[in-house]
Motif scaffolding. Structure first.
Motif, short mmCIF file in Angstrom:
data_model
loop_
_atom_site.label_atom_id
_atom_site.label_comp_id
_atom_site.label_asym_id
_atom_site.label_seq_id
_atom_site.Cartn_x
_atom_site.Cartn_y
_atom_site.Cartn_z
N GLN A 31 46.50 32.20 31.84
CA GLN A 31 45.12 32.64 31.63
C GLN A 31 45.00 34.16 31.50
O GLN A 31 43.95 34.68 31.13
CB GLN A 31 44.22 32.16 32.77
CG GLN A 31 44.05 30.66 32.82
CD GLN A 31 43.15 30.25 33.99
OE1 GLN A 31 42.29 31.01 34.42
NE2 GLN A 31 43.38 29.06 34.49
N ILE A 32 46.09 34.88 31.81
CA ILE A 32 46.07 36.34 31.71
C ILE A 32 46.22 36.73 30.24
O ILE A 32 47.17 36.32 29.57
CB ILE A 32 47.20 36.97 32.55
CG1 ILE A 32 47.02 36.62 34.03
CG2 ILE A 32 47.25 38.48 32.35
CD1 ILE A 32 48.17 37.03 34.91
N ASN A 33 45.27 37.52 29.75
CA ASN A 33 45.26 37.93 28.34
C ASN A 33 45.63 39.40 28.20
O ASN A 33 44.83 40.28 28.57
CB ASN A 33 43.87 37.70 27.73
CG ASN A 33 43.48 36.25 27.73
OD1 ASN A 33 44.25 35.40 27.31
ND2 ASN A 33 42.29 35.96 28.25
N ASP A 37 42.47 41.60 29.90
CA ASP A 37 42.28 41.55 31.34
C ASP A 37 42.75 42.84 32.02
O ASP A 37 43.66 43.51 31.56
CB ASP A 37 43.03 40.36 31.93
CG ASP A 37 42.41 39.03 31.51
OD1 ASP A 37 41.19 38.98 31.29
OD2 ASP A 37 43.16 38.03 31.40
N ASP A 38 42.11 43.14 33.16
CA ASP A 38 42.47 44.32 33.93
C ASP A 38 43.12 43.92 35.26
O ASP A 38 43.32 42.73 35.54
CB ASP A 38 41.25 45.21 34.16
CG ASP A 38 40.14 44.51 34.95
OD1 ASP A 38 40.32 43.34 35.32
OD2 ASP A 38 39.10 45.15 35.19
N ARG A 41 41.18 41.40 37.46
CA ARG A 41 41.25 40.02 36.96
C ARG A 41 42.61 39.39 37.29
O ARG A 41 42.68 38.22 37.68
CB ARG A 41 41.01 40.01 35.44
CG ARG A 41 41.21 38.68 34.78
CD ARG A 41 40.05 37.75 35.04
NE ARG A 41 40.27 36.54 34.21
CZ ARG A 41 39.93 35.34 34.59
NH1 ARG A 41 39.32 35.15 35.73
NH2 ARG A 41 40.15 34.31 33.81
N VAL A 42 43.68 40.16 37.15
CA VAL A 42 45.02 39.65 37.49
C VAL A 42 45.08 39.31 38.97
O VAL A 42 45.59 38.24 39.35
CB VAL A 42 46.12 40.67 37.10
CG1 VAL A 42 47.48 40.25 37.64
CG2 VAL A 42 46.18 40.86 35.59
N GLU A 44 42.62 38.47 40.89
CA GLU A 44 41.81 37.28 41.12
C GLU A 44 42.54 36.01 40.71
O GLU A 44 42.44 34.98 41.39
CB GLU A 44 40.50 37.37 40.33
CG GLU A 44 39.51 38.38 40.86
CD GLU A 44 38.32 38.59 39.92
OE1 GLU A 44 38.24 37.90 38.87
OE2 GLU A 44 37.48 39.44 40.24
N LEU A 45 43.29 36.08 39.61
CA LEU A 45 43.99 34.89 39.10
C LEU A 45 45.23 34.53 39.91
O LEU A 45 45.43 33.38 40.27
CB LEU A 45 44.38 35.08 37.63
CG LEU A 45 43.26 34.95 36.62
CD1 LEU A 45 43.73 35.38 35.24
CD2 LEU A 45 42.76 33.51 36.57
N ILE A 92 44.57 48.06 31.88
CA ILE A 92 44.50 46.82 31.12
C ILE A 92 45.91 46.24 30.98
O ILE A 92 46.88 46.98 30.81
CB ILE A 92 43.91 47.08 29.70
CG1 ILE A 92 42.53 47.77 29.81
CG2 ILE A 92 43.81 45.79 28.90
CD1 ILE A 92 41.48 46.96 30.54
#
Length: 143
Positions: A31-33, A37-38, A41-42, A44-45, A92
């Motif tokens: 799901q990491i793009n 993504d920053d 977000r990483v 959190e995932l 990012i």
């Protein structure tokens, strides 16, 4: 008595599995793009990293290792992975790299001893070395 002995022997033969580190779930990693993504977000995932690069905070490492130990033998590494997530200066995601056990290198240890200056004293010299080195009239040196 035979049942107790069998239980003890089976406990020694049964391998013990040990999982260490942070092994992110593959469904969350995909799901990491990169480029989108920053760091937040990483995190959190897949959670916080096992370690961050030494000289800057632009690479996060997620390190995991699974070992199997049987009885008194040394542990056998069954799986070892490192997920490296690199970030741009803006925070990012730049790239994701997965390293396996086959990417590792064995480090050869050097067993030489560093020489020290001075001389070695024997046990007897250590035990009796201070005899006669005391002041029987009191310690005038501290006044």
């Amino acid at each position: 008595m035979g049942v107790g002995l069998a239980a003890v022997v089976s406990a020694c033969v049964e391998p013990r599995i040990d999982q260490r580190g942070n092994k992110p779930d593959e469904d969350q990693v995909v799901q990491i793009n990169p480029g989108v993504d920053d760091k937040q977000r990483v995190a959190e995932l897949i959670g916080t990293p096992s370690t961050i690069s030494t000289f800057n905070d632009r690479t996060w490492y997620y390190i995991s290792k699974r070992t199997e130990t049987t009885a008194f033998f040394d542990p056998d590494v069954k799986d070892q992975e490192i997920l490296a997530v690199s970030f741009t200066e803006e925070g990012i995601v730049d790239s994701l790299r997965l390293y396996g056990q086959e990417d590792g290198r064995t480090v050869a240890y050097v067993d030489r001893v560093t020489p020290t200056e001075g001389h070695e004293i024997t046990l007897m010299q250590q035990l009796f070395g201070n005899l006669g080195r005391f002041n029987p009239e009191g310690d005038d040196a501290s006044n």
